[in-house]
Design a protein around this motif. Structure first.
Motif: not given
Ligand code: OAD
Length: 273
Positions: A45-58
């Motif tokens: 439903r809302n993938p944005k939060p995961f991708y923002v976090l993924a960038k930080e933790l990449y």
């Protein structure tokens, strides 16, 4: 077996430590509950939060800790049967541990797939990374569904490799070391009980976790369930310090320190920055 606690000294927060853990610091995403960021239903439903976090933790932005290099040292000494990790930071691979000896129980950023139920097209890590770093949501070129790194979300099954290796490995294990995990997430948490009944188990963690409520299920540090079951030990504190302590007792401390130092030198990293 390892969890997020072996990476906190690299600067990656764990999940559940009060105050510093990731789940206490997700307010900006306005999630219904913290774990939603790794829930497959919420992600659809809302993938944005995961991708923002993924960038930080990449992966690629952090240096493995002394704990990762202790596992590498066990490999070099021919003592590592397998390293089961819940971590998605890839620091085991970065530390040079043979990928054959690693089981990434909650997946990793290494590969990615379209989550369209009929499509499942595979995408490379580089392709997904480009999107994540451009702050774009990666979408499948065939069916326009979301493309998600192969990290195991709540609501998804663990990788088949975990189940394939588990039975044979744990039957062969003669010492189980568990580091930096709250042992709160199943099925990972309960595999500590898959080693033989007399195999010593060592927990290295900031707090006692995974303790028994019944004989044969979980750690029994105090021998509450009888002396015959008393094979569990707990070292309280930071895993890096504990690994250095054990390396010292084994006469390996110089090698351990050298392993990490030479990794840092090879990568041309300046940790003072
Ligand atoms: P948690 O955050 O639940 O637990 C980390 C544990 O490590 C805690 O008990 C801390 O006290 C301890 N700890 C922190 N830093 C430490 C250090 N330097 N030395 C020793 N101990 C330390 O993390 P996990 O158990 O890894 O799932 O969490 C399990 C799963 O829950 C994760 O894989 C993730 C999460 O939801 C997914 O992403 C699917």
């Amino acid at each position: 077996m390892a969890g997020a606690g072996i990476s906190t000294d690299a600067g990656i927060p764990d999940f559940r430590s009060p105050g510093t853990g990731l789940y206490d610091n997700l307010q900006k995403f306005n999630l219904p509950h913290p774990e939603a960021i790794f829930s497959i239903d919420y992600f659809r439903r809302n993938p944005k939060p995961f991708y923002v976090l993924a960038k930080e933790l990449y992966p690629g932005q952090y240096v493995p800790t002394q704990s990762h290099f202790f596992v590498k040292l066990l490999e070099q000494k021919g003592l590592l049967l397998r390293h089961y990790t819940q971590n998605i930071d890839c620091l085991e691979r970065t530390a040079g541990i043979d990928p054959e000896l690693i089981v990434e129980a909650h997946g990793s950023f290494h590969t990615a797939h379209c989550i369209g139920r009929k499509c499942r097209q595979e995408y490379s890590q580089a392709w997904v990374k480009e999107h994540i770093f451009r702050d774009e949501i990666p979408r499948c070129s065939s069916c326009d569904s979301l493309v998600k790194p192969d990290i195991t979300f709540f609501g998804e099954g663990l990788p088949s490799r975990f189940f394939e290796l588990l039975v044979e490995d744990f039957a062969r294990c003669d010492l189980l070391i568990v580091m930096g995990t709250s042992l709160l997430v199943q099925p990972f948490a309960s595999i500590i009980d898959h080693v033989g009944p007399h195999v010593p188990r060592l927990l290295i963690n900031r707090m006692r976790v995974g303790e028994s409520k019944a004989p044969g299920a979980g750690f029994d540090f105090d021998g509450r369930f009888g002396k015959s079951l008393h094979r569990d030990a707990f070292v309280a504190g930071d895993s890096d310090e504990a690994c250095a302590l054990f390396a010292g007792h084994l006469g390996w401390l110089d090698e351990l320190v050298e392993l990490r130092a030479s990794h840092i030198a090879k990568q041309g990293l300046d940790l003072a920055k």
